[in-house]
Scaffold this active site. Structure first.
Site, PDB file in Angstrom:
ATOM      1  N   ASN A 206      57.261  32.634  28.410  1.00  0.00           N
ATOM      2  CA  ASN A 206      57.666  33.210  29.698  1.00  0.00           C
ATOM      3  C   ASN A 206      56.484  33.157  30.650  1.00  0.00           C
ATOM      4  OD1 ASN A 206      56.088  35.790  29.484  1.00  0.00           O
ATOM      5  ND2 ASN A 206      57.329  35.944  27.634  1.00  0.00           N
ATOM      6  N   ILE A 305      58.488  45.328  18.951  1.00  0.00           N
ATOM      7  CA  ILE A 305      57.239  45.920  18.431  1.00  0.00           C
ATOM      8  C   ILE A 305      57.092  47.373  18.889  1.00  0.00           C
ATOM      9  CG2 ILE A 305      54.724  45.638  18.335  1.00  0.00           C
ATOM     10  CD1 ILE A 305      55.303  42.610  19.016  1.00  0.00           C
ATOM     11  N   PHE A 324      56.170  49.047  29.006  1.00  0.00           N
ATOM     12  CA  PHE A 324      56.326  48.458  30.341  1.00  0.00           C
ATOM     13  C   PHE A 324      57.737  47.923  30.471  1.00  0.00           C
ATOM     14  CE2 PHE A 324      52.323  48.111  32.738  1.00  0.00           C
ATOM     15  CZ  PHE A 324      51.542  48.867  31.875  1.00  0.00           C
TER      16      PHE A 324
END
Ligand code: C5P
Length: 397
Positions: A206, A305, A324
């Site tokens: 990405n 994770i 985030f």
């Protein structure tokens, strides 16, 4: 500021006279100030002024009298903070390109800690794309901080942006940079994209640049924390005083994070982890077959994770888990749902249109109580400090 070692760089602009006041403010606050001037700066104000104010000999020339050692390296190693005021267009250009053509630029090149610069120049010079690019390089590649010039009447008779910030403003910015309020804390920061290989030459990834995570790592290290930075492939220099661990895939990232998590006070997950990876990595380059118009690659889910850490530590106070979220709509709602689903303690949410890839961002820092703090549009360095403030608040509160 007390007992802080500051290198005060003065380069050749009319605002050099204001730096005498800045030097006085630092000394009054208890800092030890070592002044380095460019030759041009001595045309505007004498070294004797700074020598008298700082109580130390001022260094100007590359080939001056040296008691022992290598002067520019010793000077660079002698301080925790370098403040350059005024910083001329030429000095900034030399710093951005790594020149070491005189003493002050050599000291700058050798200085590996926090730098604060207060530019000062004519409006056209300030707006020139070359200067704009040099500042961007110094901010994003070298982590420099700036006290931007104000607008007003300039020495050249014109009016506009370019006038050096006032000494009190530069002093306040330097004080904020000098705080060591994260001393004794261990932070784990993840950053950048993950890269999921398809075959030896192809991958899925990405567009994450890693800038936000690197800014958090730099800010926490500057504020005294012990920082480990686990990063996917990015094009950014390793931050000074940070332990850097390079990874490629989500599985590698997960292994490094899991191995370190329990010894940390906070884990800041800025990494843009790929949600899926190819089910298998082909050992050789995949070939296209004649007439093959479509190809399907089987993907399997990567572990989440952060959610995994949430399941392990979400009920505990430490490690504090900071997630985030980049959203394209319904920011607050989506972010609150994500915080709960992943059992994070804090979530930094922003709209893709506000920060992706750039040097600024606007975020909402959300906690479990539903409190949201709008940071406004700020540089990623300033946002990193606000995130560190929220982490400290939660850990100490
Ligand atoms: O679900 P989403 O990808 O939007 O969540 C973003 C947050 O979750 C980030 O903090 C990111 O680092 C983390 N994450 C993760 N593992 C994944 C996907 C995201 O830790 N597989």
């Amino acid at each position: 500021m007390k007992d802080l070692n500051i290198l005060l760089g003065v380069t050749g602009g009319i605002a050099a006279y204001k730096s005498a006041e800045l030097c006085r403010l630092f000394v009054k606050a208890g800092a030890r100030v070592q002044v380095v001037m460019s030759q041009a700066a001595t045309e505007f104000i004498t070294p004797l002024t700074f020598q008298t104010l700082s109580g130390r000999p001022v260094h100007v020339s590359m080939f001056g009298r040296v008691e022992s050692g290598v002067e520019h390296i010793d000077l660079a190693n002698s301080a925790e903070l370098m403040v350059v005021a005024p910083a001329t267009a030429d000095y900034l250009a030399r710093a951005a390109t790594g020149r070491a053509s005189d003493l002050i630029s050599s000291v700058t090149l050798a200085f590996a800690k926090t730098v604060l610069a207060a530019p000062s120049m004519n409006t056209n010079m300030w707006n020139n794309p070359a200067t704009v690019a040099n500042l961007a390089t110094l901010a994003s590649r070298h982590g420099w901080h700036f006290v931007e010039p104000g607008a007003g009447e300039l020495a050249c008779g014109t009016s506009g942006a370019g006038r050096m910030a006032e000494p009190s403003e530069i002093f306040a910015a330097a004080s904020a940079l000098a705080r060591r309020d994260m001393e004794g804390l261990r932070l784990l920061v993840t950053a950048g994209p993950t890269v999921e290989d398809i075959d030896p030459v192809r991958f899925i990834s990405n567009r994450s640049t890693g800038k936000m995570g690197y800014a958090v790592a730099r800010a926490a290290a500057r504020r005294g924390a012990h920082v480990e930075l686990v990063s996917g492939p990015v094009n950014l220099p390793h931050p000074a005083a940070v332990e850097c661990i390079s990874v490629r895939s989500a599985l590698e990232l997960e292994a490094e994070v899991r191995a370190r998590a329990s010894s940390c006070d906070a884990i800041v997950m800025t990494a843009a982890v790929a949600d899926f990876r190819p089910a298998a990595i082909a050992p050789h380059k995949l070939k296209k077959a004649p007439g093959e118009d479509e190809r399907t690659i089987a993907l399997v889910r990567n572990p989440d994770i952060l959610a995994g850490l949430g399941a392990l530590y979400g009920e505990a106070k430490r490690p504090l888990l900071v997630g985030f979220a980049v959203e394209t709509q319904d920011l607050l709602e989506a972010a609150k749902a994500k915080l709960a689903a992943k059992k994070a303690h804090l979530l930094v949410a922003n709209l893709a249109s506000d920060g992706f890839g750039g040097d600024t961002n606007r975020a909402q820092i959300i906690d479990r109580g539903g409190n949201a703090r709008d940071t406004g549009k700020v540089s990623k360095d300033a946002l990193a400090d606000l995130i560190c403030d929220s982490i400290l608040e939660k850990l100490l509160g």
